[in-house]
Structure formats: C-alpha cells, structure tokens
Design a protein around this motif. Structure first.
Motif, mmCIF file in Angstrom:
data_model
loop_
_atom_site.group_PDB
_atom_site.id
_atom_site.type_symbol
_atom_site.label_atom_id
_atom_site.label_comp_id
_atom_site.label_asym_id
_atom_site.label_seq_id
_atom_site.Cartn_x
_atom_site.Cartn_y
_atom_site.Cartn_z
ATOM 1 N N LEU A 817 11.727 -26.593 24.301
ATOM 2 C CA LEU A 817 12.983 -25.856 24.466
ATOM 3 C C LEU A 817 12.932 -24.551 23.696
ATOM 4 O O LEU A 817 12.358 -24.483 22.599
ATOM 5 N N ASN A 818 13.532 -23.536 24.273
ATOM 6 C CA ASN A 818 13.846 -22.346 23.492
ATOM 7 C C ASN A 818 15.324 -22.427 23.141
ATOM 8 O O ASN A 818 16.194 -22.408 24.020
ATOM 9 N N LEU A 819 15.635 -22.572 21.826
ATOM 10 C CA LEU A 819 17.002 -22.723 21.339
ATOM 11 C C LEU A 819 17.505 -21.365 20.836
ATOM 12 O O LEU A 819 16.800 -20.683 20.074
ATOM 13 N N ALA A 854 16.846 -16.834 18.348
ATOM 14 C CA ALA A 854 16.178 -17.833 19.196
ATOM 15 C C ALA A 854 14.952 -18.379 18.482
ATOM 16 O O ALA A 854 14.301 -17.670 17.704
ATOM 17 N N ASN A 855 14.643 -19.641 18.759
ATOM 18 C CA ASN A 855 13.405 -20.244 18.240
ATOM 19 C C ASN A 855 12.971 -21.355 19.179
ATOM 20 O O ASN A 855 13.786 -22.128 19.685
ATOM 21 N N MET A 856 11.670 -21.400 19.406
ATOM 22 C CA MET A 856 11.094 -22.444 20.259
ATOM 23 C C MET A 856 11.064 -23.757 19.491
ATOM 24 O O MET A 856 10.836 -23.783 18.277
ATOM 25 N N LEU A 964 13.838 -12.098 38.821
ATOM 26 C CA LEU A 964 13.802 -12.212 37.365
ATOM 27 C C LEU A 964 14.285 -13.583 36.914
ATOM 28 O O LEU A 964 15.029 -14.270 37.619
ATOM 29 N N PRO A 965 13.895 -13.986 35.706
ATOM 30 C CA PRO A 965 14.293 -15.305 35.197
ATOM 31 C C PRO A 965 15.750 -15.315 34.748
ATOM 32 O O PRO A 965 16.359 -14.267 34.513
ATOM 33 N N THR A 966 16.277 -16.513 34.627
ATOM 34 C CA THR A 966 17.639 -16.687 34.098
ATOM 35 C C THR A 966 17.595 -17.197 32.661
ATOM 36 O O THR A 966 18.590 -17.691 32.146
ATOM 37 N N THR A 967 16.421 -17.121 32.047
ATOM 38 C CA THR A 967 16.242 -17.604 30.683
ATOM 39 C C THR A 967 15.623 -16.498 29.846
ATOM 40 O O THR A 967 15.187 -15.464 30.370
ATOM 41 N N SER A 968 15.589 -16.731 28.523
ATOM 42 C CA SER A 968 14.979 -15.751 27.627
ATOM 43 C C SER A 968 14.144 -16.481 26.584
ATOM 44 O O SER A 968 14.259 -17.688 26.394
ATOM 45 N N ASN A 969 13.276 -15.698 25.888
ATOM 46 C CA ASN A 969 12.433 -16.265 24.845
ATOM 47 C C ASN A 969 12.830 -15.809 23.451
ATOM 48 O O ASN A 969 12.674 -16.571 22.491
ATOM 49 N N LEU A 970 13.298 -14.592 23.326
ATOM 50 C CA LEU A 970 13.772 -14.139 22.002
ATOM 51 C C LEU A 970 14.819 -13.048 22.193
ATOM 52 O O LEU A 970 14.847 -12.354 23.206
ATOM 53 N N VAL A 978 11.219 -9.360 15.596
ATOM 54 C CA VAL A 978 11.548 -10.757 15.881
ATOM 55 C C VAL A 978 10.365 -11.433 16.574
ATOM 56 O O VAL A 978 9.926 -10.971 17.636
ATOM 57 N N PRO A 979 9.837 -12.534 16.003
ATOM 58 C CA PRO A 979 8.786 -13.304 16.686
ATOM 59 C C PRO A 979 9.356 -14.600 17.287
ATOM 60 O O PRO A 979 10.412 -15.069 16.894
ATOM 61 N N ASN A 980 8.673 -15.169 18.245
ATOM 62 C CA ASN A 980 9.004 -16.515 18.726
ATOM 63 C C ASN A 980 7.827 -17.060 19.523
ATOM 64 O O ASN A 980 7.155 -16.312 20.251
ATOM 65 N N LEU A 981 7.592 -18.354 19.359
ATOM 66 C CA LEU A 981 6.568 -19.012 20.159
ATOM 67 C C LEU A 981 7.061 -19.117 21.593
ATOM 68 O O LEU A 981 8.242 -19.390 21.838
ATOM 69 N N ALA A 982 6.172 -18.939 22.556
ATOM 70 C CA ALA A 982 6.510 -19.064 23.973
ATOM 71 C C ALA A 982 5.426 -19.869 24.667
ATOM 72 O O ALA A 982 4.234 -19.565 24.542
#
Length: 1021
Positions: A817-819, A854-856, A964-970, A978-982
């Motif tokens: 999950l990306n929270l 956001a964080n994975m 395009l997607p309906t979700t995001s990663n960061l 800002v970093p985040n695992l994807a």
C-alpha cells in the motif's frame, strides 16, 4: 539520455493531495528515458555435479525374471494307475499306486485315494475295464495323454459313476458301454468332466444327471451313441437339478434327442456342435428356468431322415424345443442352423417355442424376442472322426461359415478353448475353424545388425491359402512390441527383412507367427542376446547449471562422452524436482543449456538421464536454488531504535555506518530466520541535527564479499522533521544490514520496523496490479462513510476482495500500500498492522499538522483485514492505494523478488540537463524487454520543487499514452525533498523500441527534479 515532447501533452496542475490528474490545460514536457537497468544479480549462482557423481542405470529389459519354485503338490498325494496289460489275466492288481508301480485298474486307484488326492491315469495299450464308481469327494482324475474305460458288464451297469460326491474333476477320460449309461452323476455337486468322451448304447443314455445334483460341468467332450438304437439320447437332466453347464461338446445322432432337460434350474447349452436325429437336438420342458442356448451349431444327421423316423415311432422335430412352461425363463441366440445347399434338405424347423413351431428364423424373430443373432448356414461342414468309434460326423466348419468368428464371448458358461484345446476360440460350435491347408511351415532367421538392432526374415514353401491367399506374418520382438506383414503366398521365399531396435540390452525371445487368415497359425521362436556396447556412458555425464532469472535455471551436460562405433545420438531427460520433466534430443553429446522455470522459489534436485542410441543409460543429479525469493509476513516488529539503544547504542553520526544484525532479530520465540535474502523495513529518520540522507544496503553479498556504500539513497531527512520510508533491502551472507548517514555534518536517530522478509523457499509470491485506491476517508472509499480517523483512534480496512476483486478475496497474506496522510490538524503517526493483533510499537507514516505525507507500506493481513491507527491528538484523513499483494497460493503472474547486484540510479533530471520538470508532464522509462518482469522496486525522490504537487508511477500504455492513474506515490510542497518507495507494475505492451515501460506523471504546480533509484525486480520466471 534525452527528453522529448509527447505530442499534445497538455495538462493543468494536479491536486496536491494524492489525487489524479485533471483535464488538459498547460503544456508539459514528456520524459523519454532510454536507460535500461542491468538485471544481472549477485543472487545468481552456479551449480555443478561432476561426471564422477554419475552412475550407470542397469537395464533389466529382456532378462528373465527370477521365479520362486514351489511344490504345488505339498501335502497332496498323487496316485498312479498304469497300463492294464501289466496285470496278469486282469485278475489281480499287484500295483502300489506309485509312478514306477501303478495300479492296474482305475478303480483300485480310486479306492486308495483320500480327499485332496490326484489320480494320474497313464495311457496304455488297450483299455481299462469298468465299471468305475467314485464315492470319495475332492478328487482329481487326469489322463494327460487320454485313457479309455470300456464297460462290457451286461445288465445295464453304468460305466462311470459319480455317486454323492463333491468337488471331483475328471479330464481326458473316455467311457463307453454296450447297453447302459456311460457317465452317471447322482447326488453330486461341483463336478467337472472335461476333454473326454461318453459312448452310451443299447437303448440308453450316454450321460445322466439326477435331480439331486448341482454345479455339473461337461466341457470339450464327445457325446456319442454306441449303436443306432431309437431310444438312445445324449444327456438327460432330471427335474430338480441345478446349475448345469454343457459347453463346447460334440453330440452325434441321438434319435431321442441330444440334450433333454426337464425342470432344471440353471442350464447353459453353449458352444456345442450337435448333429441331431429325429427328436430335437435340445429339448427343454417341465418349467425349467435360467436356460441359455447360445453359440451352438445344429446340423441335420445323415443316419436317419424324416422319412425313417416313423419306423421307430419317432417324428422329425425342430432343432430346439422349449415348452410353454420354460420359454419365459429361457434365452436362445447366436446359434447357427446348418442347411445343405440353398435350403434345408429336410425342411427342418429351427424352433418350437412355447408350443408354436417356427419354420424359419425370420418367422421366429418376428414372433419371439429371441434369436436376433441366429444365422442360417449353407456351407458344408467337414467330417470329424469321432475318437475311438466308427462315427464320422459333420462338425468341422468351413472358412466361410457364418459360425466362424461370430460367437458371443459373453455367453454364460462359455469356455476359452475349443474341443481340441485351441485358442483363440471365437466360433460358434465346439470346433474352431480348421483350415483346409493345415501344414503351414516357416523357417525364421534372426541377425544382429547393431548393438541393439536385429533383422528378422521368415521363408518357406507354401501352396495357396485356404481362404484367399492372404497370409499375415507377425514378429513379436519380446519387448512388448510387434511388427506385422501382409503377404500373398504362392511358393518360395516371402516377406522382406524386418529391422527392429531394442531400447536396452538383454536377452529377447522373438516369436514368429504365420497366420493364413483362415484359422490356422504356426508359431516358432528364436532367442537373441544383445550385449551392452557402451558400459562407460556415465563417465562423460557431468552437469553444470546456473540461475538465469528469479525462478528459472539453465542446466547443461558435459560435452565429452565416450564414443561408440554405432554413432552417438543421445536423449536427455531432465527431471526438475517439481514433478515435471522435459526431454532433449542431441547428437555427439553436444547440447545447448536446457532451461526450466519453477512455479515457486526453492531448492530442487535436478536429475539428468542420458540414453544413447544403443539404449545404454546413465544418470546424474545436482541441487539448484532459484535466485528469486518469496515473502513471509512478519510483525510488524521494531528491531532498531537508536533512541533507546535497541539494535544500536546511540544516534548515527555524520558519514558513519550502523551495522544491524537482522537475521535472528525479533522476539525470541519467533526470530527472523538466518537464511533470509532480503528484509522489508520501514525506516524512520528522527530528530536529525542537520539535513542529510540515509542509504540502507546489505553489508555483504551472497558470496560473502563486502559491499560498499551505494551511490543511491533511501530517504532524505531535514532538521526538525521525522521522515519515514519503506525499504526492501538485500541481506548478505552475514545477515547484516547497513545504514549510512549521508549528512555532511549532523547525526540522526534511526528506527527500523520489520514488516516481513524474503527467503529462497516457497512462501508468498508478489502479484503486481494496476494501482487502485482502496481507502479514501475523504470520500468514504473503503469505509462506507466520510469521516476522518479520530485522534488516537483506528479504522479496520477490509483488503481481501477490495475494489471489486482487484485484491482477491482469499489467499492474500500481505498487501503493498501507498499510505497518504491528508488534512491533519496536529502532528501524528500512522501505524498499519494485521487485524486481530495488538497495536505494535511501530510507525508507517509520520506527518506534521497541515502536511500531506505519503509512505509505502507492506502490511500483513489478519483475516483479510488491516488496522490503521492514528497516533495523534487530532483527526486525520487517510488514503491507501494498493499496488499489489502477496499470495501463498500460485497465481498467474505471481513473482519472486530478485535484488539487483547493486542499486542503480536510472533517472536524475538534475544531471541530464533536461530538468526541472514542469507539473503536468507525462513521461515513461524504458526498462526491459523481458515480459516476465512483473514489478520494479524503486526509490522515487522529488527535489528542488517550486510548487505543491505529487508524483505518480504507473504501467505505461504506449498505444494510449494520455490515460493517467488515479493513484499517487508521493506528495510534496514547494522547496521540499521527498522520497518514497514505489513497487510499480510495467506496461503490458511493448513500445516502438521493444521495451515495457513505466509511466511517470508529475501533477500539481511549479516544477520539480525527479530521481529514480532501482533496487530490484519481481519476476514470474
């Protein structure tokens, strides 16, 4: 690398809170990054098994199996009756019943026998004299070469009597009388009279069975009248008798009927040849039941005719008579009614049934539901010389008789061999077709032409076939296979040589069978012994192998085998250790590596069996381990907290490395295993004294070599801010993970929470999905109501089956999950953990008031659910986007994790000269041409931001690039890094360059620099 424009890529700034892109607006730049990461991994291993480990496989083909010998006569006495000429004047019997001094008479042998004994009757010169009476049960009387009892006693004394006995078996014995019954059975059960003869005479019956007898079987015997007395009959069965089988016997000219049964319960008249006279050949009456009349041949006699019967007060009756009291419980079918020429010369009716006489079979079938397979027969039957008599009776079928090969094999009481013991036996009547040319001959030869090859030839000198000149020659090779030739024979040699190759060395018996297709066969056998030509095949069978992807291995065999004179063609059979096999044909021992893909990670034993063209076989085996690893949920459990001294005693200083032993960490009852290959950690940088970054990596690779600090980062931190990020980090041979503080002048407290680990054993494979939003408290998605998570409160989210099955309803062990925390009024921490577990002391998302963070997270499931806890004094909205799940069941596209040998930076717009990237830009990264890569593991970072926005990574479709997607990663704000695992699924369609791409969309306002560091991949092969 270069950047180009995607035509028409005009999008307005996206929302800053993890939303999708909006409608077209401002022009944007399209990223096209042609940099493919290297998928060579230090997890790839090589395997080998030298030829010295190979072994020869002994062949047992063609070798005679050992047989245990046993004395079948143990505890049973055999009594012998020999040549009666040894008895002087036939008045005394000096025999003792041994094989060397037999009794002179059969009766003396019978008198000496006890239940269970066998009486062996030798065929001597002349006859044994009767009568003989059997009064002892459980006896066997056998005359292997035939023997005859002649009863000349006057006054109607039967020749052979079975009186009140059980379980008596008589074979090969002929009995004849002058004025009485030949075979009399009284009050007896389970009696067999086989391969003999009964000659009755003097106005009597050849065989009588009284009403107190049951289980009587008379087979393959000749039942004949001694004289032409009008009162003579063949077999008479009295009322009350039951279970009588009369099968494959020959009956001749009994004026008063060949088989007469009254009130019998169970009678099989099957496969007999009956030359009838005045009365019916078969007469059934008196309310008989369970009667079957099948496969019989009825032939009109020659000694008496309809015109002569009245002289003896007889009449010419139908062949088969079944009275009204017996018809309903009787069956008659598959019988053959012999005519002479085009019509029956006597006009014989085939049936009298239930009081009605039917002149033709057609009329019988039309009125009675019997005789459906009966046949009229206009062929001429050949003469049979009745043994021991002057009778010459018509009984041998011609090749074109409808009786030949048309018997009902399932007829009750049918036997497997004919009157002479011949098989196959598939004709109606007692005699299988006897050819007109019975003197077939053959001269087979067998020549070995190779190590396991032979050539067979058969020659002879023949006249034409009895049927049509067509012969069949069959070579049965003795190994379960055969070859057949069709031949037309006149005279001289015939048949071309036939070659055959055996699969293994040994001794083989080859059977040659010549069949004239008219019922005659002749068989001869030859034996060939094939020696082993190449006993040293195993000397060249070495094995090597290596991992080629996460779940695939390639195995090769040695290239040098000992040569043999017949050339070397090999068949290699690979048994992969997972229940599957594959076969490869090669020549001269040279093969290319053979690849195999496993369905799950693990260690497997691979066996290669090599068989050469001579049938010799050798095997070798080795153990292989897949390079990929599968996930096991764990915790979440905190194993590092420098603030409290857990895992390390103090904060991590500038430029320093912290060594954390992961293997063996965790609760004492359930420690993390020593054989892990990677670990999932949520790493949090707390209270940094200066800006910096953390790099997390394995201390050693799988070979034990030390690993240097990589040129990549996992999270960037800033003074006064707690920053979390998920990492999937390789774990080396020592089980240690390193944390490097890249701050040039400040220290940082470090937390690490374990959410699972990977091992090279079957556990849970990762299934990547098109990103889908399964929780948004702002809209009620996943909760059913619009409501924030309250201060210090929790919500339970059902993951299994979420979003109409995007995540399966069963078999899911964890979810990726990306929270994203949104709209907070106070600082706080989000903790995600399995439902049904207590709240752990771990964190997944750290946020500040008013901040979107956001964080994975990889969260184990409890009964298909997870709990999301808000550790804050104020409420917060929470968004969860699912990128994939882990399943312990085999799912299509489920992948194993393969860490890269070293992390690679595949995109950095600061270094390429093409940044910064404006918001609204769509781009894609060309990653791999490999279709079996199911997901990429990136650390994504945005920096040098000039506005608020978000980054979305998604499967890119080159045919429709603007979906395009309906979700995001960061999510980020101006001036943030800002970093985040994807964990990102690649597109499913190849682009024009032959790559599967990952899309990049930057939404929001302003510009940003984008960095992608690749840490590994998931592969489903």
């Amino acid at each position: 690398m270069t950047f180009g424009l995607l035509p028409g890529s005009a999008y307005a700034a996206g929302a800053t809170t993890a939303a999708s892109a909006s409608s077209p607006g401002n022009a944007g730049t399209a990223l096209h990054v042609a940099q493919t990461p290297s998928l060579t991994s230090t997890a790839f291993k090589k395997f080998s098994s030298p030829a010295s480990q190979a072994r020869r496989v002994a062949s047992t083909s063609g070798k005679a199996a050992a047989r245990a010998s046993a004395d079948d006569s143990a505890g049973v006495t055999t009594i012998y009756a020999g040549n009666p000429q040894n008895c002087l004047g036939f008045s005394s019997d000096s025999g003792t019943g041994t094989a060397t001094n037999p009794y002179c008479s059969i009766q003396d042998a019978v008198n000496a026998a006890l239940p269970g004994d066998t009486i062996s009757i030798a065929n001597g010169y002349g006859y044994f004299y009767g009568p003989v009476v059997i009064g002892t049960s459980d006896l066997t009387l056998e005359a292997p070469n035939g023997a005859a009892i002649e009863n000349s006693t006057a006054g109607g004394v039967p020749g052979f009597v079975l009186d009140g006995v059980d379980d008596v078996h008589v074979s090969g014995l002929s009995v004849s009388t002058y004025d009485s019954v030949a075979l009399e059975i009284e009050g007896s059960t389970n009696v067999v009279f086989d391969s003999g003869a009964a000659f009755g005479g003097g106005g009597s019956t050849a065989v009588t069975i009284d009403g107190a007898s049951s289980g009587i079987t008379i087979t393959r015997s000749q039942i004949l009248p001694r004289y032409d007395d009008p009162a003579d009959s063949g077999v008479r069965i009295a009322s009350g008798a039951s279970t009588i089988d009369l099968a494959s016997n020959v009956f001749a000219d009994f004026p008063s009927g060949s088989i007469v049964a009254t009130g019998v319960d169970g009678l099989d008249v099957v496969g007999n040849t009956i030359q009838r006279s005045c009365d019916s050949a078969v007469g059934v009456s008196g309310g008989s039941t369970g009667v079957y009349i099948e496969n019989d041949v009825f032939i009109d006699g020659t000694d008496l005719s309809p015109s002569s019967c009245p002289t003896d007060n007889l009449s010419w009756e139908p062949d088969v008579t079944v009275d009204a009291s017996s018809a309903s419980a009787s069956t008659s079918d598959y019988n053959d009614f012999a005519l002479y020429g085009s019509a029956d010369q006597y006009g014989t009716a085939p049936y009298s049934w239930a009081g009605t006489t039917y002149a033709t079979l057609t009329g019988f079938r039309g009125a009675v539901s019997e005789g459906v397979h009966d046949t009229p027969d206009t062929t001429t039957f050949g003469m049979l010389n009745a043994a021991g008599t002057w009778y010459n009776m018509q009984a041998v079928p011609a090749w074109n008789s409808p009786a030949v090969g048309s018997a009902n094999a399932s007829a009750p009481g049918a036997v497997s061999t004919d009157l002479y013991g011949r098989s196959p036996y598939n004709s109606r009547g007692a005699i299988q077709f006897e050819p007109l040319f019975p003197n077939l001959n053959e001269t087979p030869t067998l020549t070995q032409t190779g190590p396991y090859s032979v050539t067979a030839t058969d020659t002879g000198n023949y006249g034409p076939s009895a049927k049509d000149g067509l012969f069949t020659l069959t070579f049965n090779w003795g190994d379960g296979t055969s070859t057949t030739q069709a031949l037309t024979i006149g005279s001289g040699s015939y048949g071309s040589p036939i070659a055959h190759t055996y699969s293994a060395y040994g001794s083989y018996t080859v059977t040659f069978t010549l069949d004239d297709n008219a019922g005659d066969k002749v068989t001869k056998t030859l034996t060939t012994v094939l020696s082993d030509p190449d006993p040293n095949l195993a000397a060249g069978l070495g094995m090597t192998g290596e991992d080629t992807s996460a779940l695939s291995v390639a195995v090769d065999t040695a290239t040098a085998y000992p040569a043999i004179s017949y050339g070397l063609a090999l068949v290699e059979t690979y048994t992969w250790g997972d229940g599957t096999t594959s076969t490869v044909a090669s020549s001269a021992g040279l093969t290319t590596p053979t690849s195999h893909t496993y369905k799950a990670s693990g260690t497997y034993t691979v066996q290669v069996q090599v068989t050469d063209n001579a049938g010799d076989t050798a095997v070798n085996s080795m153990s292989v381990t897949t390079a990929g690893s599968e996930y096991t949920p764990y915790g979440p459990t905190r194993i590092l907290d420098t603030r409290s001294g857990l895992g390390a005693p103090a904060a991590l200083g500038s430029g320093k490395v912290l060594h954390l032993k992961v293997a063996g960490a965790g609760p004492a009852a359930t420690p993390i295993p020593d054989d892990i290959t990677a670990v999932v950690l949520n790493v949090t940088a707390v209270s940094p004294s200066a800006n910096g970054f953390l790099a997390v990596y394995g201390n050693e690779d799988v070979t034990g070599a030390s690993v240097s600090v990589p040129g990549t980062s996992n999270l960037n931190f800033f003074t006064g801010v707690n920053v979390p990020n998920l990492v999937v980090v390789p774990v080396g041979a020592d089980g240690v993970v390193d944390f490097y503080n890249g701050s040039p002048k400040g220290s940082v407290q470090v937390l690490a929470d374990v959410a699972g680990y990977f091992t090279q054993t079957a556990a849970s494979a990762y299934k990547s999905i098109t990103p889908v939003r399964i929780l948004d408290t702002r809209k009620g998605t996943g909760t059913g109501k619009v409501a924030q998570i309250p201060a210090n409160g929790s919500i339970t989210l059902t993951v299994a089956g979420a979003q109409h099955g995007a995540v399966p309803a069963s078999g899911v062990s964890a979810v990726a999950l990306n929270l994203t925390a949104v709209d907070s009024t106070r600082n706080g921490v989000i903790t995600a953990y399995p439902a049904g577990r207590p709240l752990p002391t771990v964190s997944n998302v750290n946020y500040l008031a008013g901040q979107t963070v956001a964080n994975m997270a990889i969260v184990p499931l409890g009964n298909g659910q997870i709990v999301l806890h808000n550790n804050s004094s104020g409420p917060v909205d929470l968004i969860a986007d699912a990128f994939g799940y882990y399943s312990s069941t085999v799912v299509a596209g489920g992948g194993a994790y393969l860490p890269m040998s070293a992390p690679e930076r595949i995109l950095d717009t600061r270094r390429s000269g093409d940044g910064p990237v404006p918001a609204g830009s769509i781009g894609y990264v060309e990653l791999s041409s490999l279709s079996y890569v199911t997901a990429w593991v990136f650390n994504a970072t945005v920096t040098q931001t000039t506005g608020n926005g978000f980054l979305a990574l998604y499967p890119f479709a080159p045919q429709n690039p603007y979906v395009l997607p309906t979700t995001s990663n960061l999510n980020y704000r101006s001036s943030q890094t800002v970093p985040n695992l994807a964990i990102v699924q690649p597109g499913t369609s190849l682009d024009s360059d032959g790559y599967y791409d990952v899309g990049i969309y930057l939404g929001g306002n302003g510009t940003a620099q984008v960095i992608l560091d690749c840490f590994g991949v998931f592969e489903d092969q």
